[in-house]
Each structure stands twice: as C-alpha cells, then as structure tokens.
Write an enzyme that holds these catalytic residues in place. Structure first.
Site, short mmCIF file in Angstrom:
data_model
loop_
_atom_site.label_atom_id
_atom_site.label_comp_id
_atom_site.label_asym_id
_atom_site.label_seq_id
_atom_site.Cartn_x
_atom_site.Cartn_y
_atom_site.Cartn_z
N LYS A 13 0.87 -1.24 -0.01
CA LYS A 13 0.05 0.09 -0.01
C LYS A 13 0.74 1.44 0.03
O LYS A 13 0.71 2.23 -0.78
CB LYS A 13 -1.02 0.06 1.17
N ARG A 89 -10.16 0.23 7.96
CA ARG A 89 -9.98 -1.12 8.62
C ARG A 89 -11.19 -1.84 9.27
O ARG A 89 -10.80 -2.99 9.42
CB ARG A 89 -8.92 -0.75 9.49
N ARG A 128 11.90 -4.69 5.94
CA ARG A 128 11.72 -3.36 5.41
C ARG A 128 12.45 -2.37 6.13
O ARG A 128 12.59 -2.58 7.52
CB ARG A 128 9.88 -3.06 5.82
N ARG A 161 10.65 -0.10 11.63
CA ARG A 161 9.46 0.10 12.44
C ARG A 161 9.33 -0.96 13.75
O ARG A 161 9.86 -2.12 13.58
CB ARG A 161 7.93 -0.26 11.74
P1 AP5 Z 1 4.89 -1.45 2.19
O1 AP5 Z 1 4.35 -0.86 0.64
O2 AP5 Z 1 5.35 -0.51 3.01
O3 AP5 Z 1 3.56 -2.36 2.64
P2 AP5 Z 1 2.28 -1.75 3.44
O4 AP5 Z 1 1.26 -2.48 2.47
O5 AP5 Z 1 2.20 -0.16 3.34
O6 AP5 Z 1 2.40 -2.45 4.91
P3 AP5 Z 1 2.22 -1.59 6.17
O7 AP5 Z 1 2.90 -2.74 6.84
O8 AP5 Z 1 2.70 -0.23 6.33
O9 AP5 Z 1 0.49 -2.04 6.48
P4 AP5 Z 1 0.04 -2.10 7.87
O10 AP5 Z 1 -1.40 -1.99 7.33
O11 AP5 Z 1 0.44 -3.26 8.78
O12 AP5 Z 1 0.33 -0.87 8.65
P5 AP5 Z 1 -0.18 0.85 8.80
O13 AP5 Z 1 1.00 1.56 8.75
O14 AP5 Z 1 -1.28 0.94 7.80
O15 AP5 Z 1 5.82 -2.72 1.64
C1 AP5 Z 1 6.35 -3.48 2.59
C2 AP5 Z 1 7.73 -3.91 2.19
O16 AP5 Z 1 7.81 -4.66 1.21
C3 AP5 Z 1 8.65 -2.62 2.07
O17 AP5 Z 1 10.01 -2.91 2.49
C4 AP5 Z 1 8.75 -2.52 0.25
O18 AP5 Z 1 9.89 -2.25 -0.05
C5 AP5 Z 1 8.57 -4.11 0.07
N1 AP5 Z 1 7.63 -4.14 -1.12
C6 AP5 Z 1 6.47 -3.44 -1.50
N2 AP5 Z 1 6.10 -3.94 -2.70
C7 AP5 Z 1 6.86 -4.95 -3.14
C8 AP5 Z 1 6.71 -5.84 -4.32
N3 AP5 Z 1 5.90 -5.88 -5.30
N4 AP5 Z 1 7.86 -6.91 -4.23
C9 AP5 Z 1 8.70 -6.95 -3.34
N5 AP5 Z 1 8.66 -6.29 -2.45
C10 AP5 Z 1 7.72 -5.17 -2.04
O19 AP5 Z 1 -0.74 0.57 10.26
C11 AP5 Z 1 0.04 0.39 11.39
C12 AP5 Z 1 -0.51 0.21 12.66
O20 AP5 Z 1 -1.53 1.69 12.70
C13 AP5 Z 1 -1.93 -0.77 12.59
O21 AP5 Z 1 -1.45 -1.85 13.08
C14 AP5 Z 1 -2.97 -0.21 13.44
O22 AP5 Z 1 -2.36 -0.36 15.03
C15 AP5 Z 1 -2.69 1.15 13.36
N6 AP5 Z 1 -3.73 1.86 12.32
C16 AP5 Z 1 -3.54 2.22 11.20
N7 AP5 Z 1 -4.53 2.70 10.49
C17 AP5 Z 1 -5.69 2.48 11.38
C18 AP5 Z 1 -7.11 2.47 11.22
N8 AP5 Z 1 -7.63 2.93 10.24
N9 AP5 Z 1 -7.76 2.05 12.18
C19 AP5 Z 1 -7.23 1.57 13.49
N10 AP5 Z 1 -5.91 1.22 13.51
C20 AP5 Z 1 -5.03 1.67 12.51
ZN ZN Z 2 2.13 1.27 5.05
#
Ligand code: AP5
Ligand code: ZN
Length: 217
Positions: A13, A89, A128, A161
C-alpha cells in the site's frame, strides 16, 4: 480520483500509494504514517497508539474517523481526490466514511485489494527499512538503499518500524483477516471492489493499478 487501497501488512500500500498521488494529483492519506508521526512527537494520542500498534491491535474507530474527517476538510491537497492507505480497516470506519462523503456530495470511484498470501509477507515486513520523515520505504533485499541503512535522497539514517517483527506481524495479520476482511465484502456488495495481484514486482503492480483506474474513467 477517490480510491482506497486495501491489503495486509506488507502488501505494498505504502509503496504504490505515492505513485497514485503523483499521477492523479490527489492526496495520500496513510493513517499508519499519521499515527507514527504522533508517536514520534510523543503526543497523548501517540503514547496510546504506540502501545496498540506494537501489540498489533487497532486504534479506536472514533479516533481514526476524526483524523480522516479533519484531513478531508482541511488538507488542500485533497481537493482533487484522495488515495486512502490503511483506512477504513473496520466496517464501522467504512460506514462513517460513506456518511462523510455523502455529506460532501462525493463518491468513491474504486476500492482496490492488493492480494497476496500471508506467507510472502514475513520477508517483506522483516526486511523493510523506512526513512521516518519522508515515509520513503526500502527493503534490505528487494529494494536496498544505495548505502546501507541510509536514505538515498537525504543521507539520513533509515530505521525499522517497532511493529515489524514476526510476533507483532502475526497479530496484525490476524486483525487484518478478522476486522478488515469484512470491509472487502462491504465494498464488493457496493460494486466498487477490484483486485490486483500484489505478489508481482512493484512496477507490474503499478501497471495493473493504472489499468483499474483507466477502466473506471
Ligand atoms: P509497504 O508498501 O511498506 O507495505 P504496506 O502495505 O504499506 O504495509 P504496512 O505494514 O505499512 O501496512 P499495515 O497495514 O500493517 O500498517 P499501517 O502503517 O497501515 O511494503 C512492505 C515492504 O515490502 C517494503 O520494504 C517494500 O519495499 C517491499 N515491497 C513492496 N512492494 C513489493 C513488491 N511488489 N515486491 C517486493 N517487495 C515489495 O498501520 C500500522 C498500525 O497503525 C496498525 O497495525 C494499527 O495499529 C494502526 N492503524 C493504522 N490505521 C488504522 C485504522 N484505520 N484503524 C485502526 N488502527 C489503525
Ligand atoms: Zn504502509
């Protein structure tokens, strides 16, 4: 363009959303990034959120909905539309977003699920590296920085992270499947859902995302 990227931790994402932002001149609203900013600034919300994020849980719907509402109302770069990353979410978050958009006389164009099996996510998450102030993302193996642990653009240090370990990932995946799975069905029922194979290389995923948006417009 008003679109949502849905996918498990590591689906890509945060890798794809900035491309959408730049191509369509919309804002990229990443709720996880916004929470991490609060954590860094040690605000009361940040202190609470850190505990929840490190435990792989979800921050309350009310807090998250208010954050998005504030952005849609006040962030000038959202006037052409948005790409949401990490929100909604839960089904209550999706319902509140609908109500917000209806009140603004706006409509979602599409919801894209980045599909990838859980077992491929472990290496993506544990490898990552991020540049905290810009949100730029690297990967030790799949997208290494030019110089070890250093941001290519600013030369500043990269970090891992605190929720990017196998134990927390397992819990994040569980909350994705139980809480965010129903959000996918919510948008399928509205005819907005599209899928993209997120196991492909980033450039291929991007091409497929563009095809989805081109078909809609
Ligand atoms: P990356 O693009 O960074 O992945 P991502 O989908 O953004 O994954 P996240 O871990 O950020 O998602 P998440 O939903 O767990 O975390 P969020 O920050 O939203 O890619 C990952 C890695 O893979 C990178 O190293 C990249 O280089 C590599 N990569 C990417 N594409 C690739 C490909 N095609 N091939 C190979 N490698 C690739 O949320 C964090 C926390 O915040 C949650 O757990 C929750 O506690 C809280 N939170 C956030 N939003 C909410 C909400 N709406 N409601 C409640 N709690 C929330
Ligand atoms: Zn992310």
């Amino acid at each position: 363009l008003r679109t949502i990227l849905i996918g498990p931790p590591g689906a890509g994402k945060g890798t794809q959303a900035p491309r959408i932002r730049d191509e369509f001149c919309v804002c990229h609203l990443a709720t996880g990034d916004m929470l991490r900013e609060q954590v860094q600034q040690k605000t009361p919300l940040g202190v609470e959120a850190k505990k929840i994020m490190d435990a792989g849980g979800l921050v309350s719907d009310d807090i998250m909905v208010n954050i998005i509402k504030d952005q849609l109302e006040n962030n000038k770069s959202c006037k052409n539309g948005f790409v949401l990353d990490g929100f909604p979410r839960t089904v209550p978050q999706a319902e509140k977003l609908d109500a917000m958009l209806t009140a603004r006389k706006e409509k979602l164009d599409s919801v894209v699920e980045l599909e990838i099996p859980d077992q491929l996510l472990i290496s993506r998450i544990t490898g990552r590296l991020i540049h905290p102030s810009s949100g730029r993302t690297y990967h030790r193996e799949f997208h290494p920085p030019k110089k070890a642990m250093t941001d290519d653009v600013t030369g500043e240090p990269l970090i891992q992270r605190s929720d990017d370990n196998v134990e927390t990932l397992t819990k994040r995946l569980k909350s994705f499947h139980t809480q965010t799975g129903p959000v996918v069905n919510y948008y399928k029922a509205k005819g907005l859902w599209h899928r993209v194979d997120a196991t492909q290389a980033p450039a291929v995923v991007w091409d497929n995302l563009r095809s989805v948006f081109a078909a809609k417009s």
